[in-house]
Design an enzyme around this catalytic site. Sequence first.
Site, PDB file in Angstrom:
ATOM      1  CB  SER A 294      26.483  36.169   1.568  1.00  0.00           C
ATOM      2  OG  SER A 294      25.802  37.355   1.181  1.00  0.00           O
TER       3      SER A 294
ATOM      4  CG  HIS B 206      27.817  39.934   4.252  1.00  0.00           C
ATOM      5  ND1 HIS B 206      28.358  40.803   3.334  1.00  0.00           N
ATOM      6  CD2 HIS B 206      27.097  39.030   3.537  1.00  0.00           C
ATOM      7  CE1 HIS B 206      27.997  40.431   2.114  1.00  0.00           C
ATOM      8  NE2 HIS B 206      27.230  39.361   2.209  1.00  0.00           N
TER       9      HIS B 206
END
Length: 265
Positions: A20, A243
């Site tokens: 990711s 993230h």
Amino acid sequence: MTAAPAQAREPLNYVALGDSAAAGPLIPNQDINLLCLRSNNNYPAIAAKSLGAKLTDVSCSGATTSDLTNRRFGVLAPQLDSLSTTTGLVTVTIGANDSGLFTHALSCINLLPEPIGFSCADRLTAGGRDTIGEAVDAWAPKFGAALDEIRRRAPNAKVLVTGYGTYVRPNGCFPVQPVWARDANYLQRIMNKISSTARENALARGMRFVDFAAVTVGHDICAAPKDRYLEGLVPTHIAAPLHPNAQGMAAFANAVVAAAASKAR
């Protein structure tokens, strides 16, 4: 006599591998195949545009190193199946999920200051062991084997191995991010261990390492929202918690382009 027209150079074939941190979950716009939560504005896509490359992006949120050579969800082809002798550039960002780091990070949340709560660092290092650190050590030879397989399948490619970002500054920023100082330091230390392991394996094989930790200093989850490249537990931009956001992906892409353009293999 008319000169023969010069043949157009074939575009660089670029294959992006990883998890990711490469895929960019939730960053607009997402691939219509939601199995991987992959953005068309992640660092591989931005770098490919800058390089004028033909991109095959098989990065996938949640991927582990085993997904490089095995089917994910029993449906998605192994990521390394995208490689061939015509591949000219490979990027690989993987390893954090092998140690379960992001899952463990969620157990480090404490809404109240010490000593009201429990330290994840104390729990994960109880008895003189380091649960996640040991998982990273176990991952290292698997990652090395994966890099060897990348080289075997794409012998003509420049391989760029990336690390992960500097997610949190020393001692964190409680309560802006609800993680105690010692737990913040522990989590970043593990992230650094993953990145250094990736670096060592890459350099041992003559591959280039791209240091995302250096790119994100001052742009961590403690920075002002406008300066963040990495989102905190509650995102301030359209991106997944913990993230990279769109700004971060653009910065990562710049680092990848610079490494790709370098004459060093």
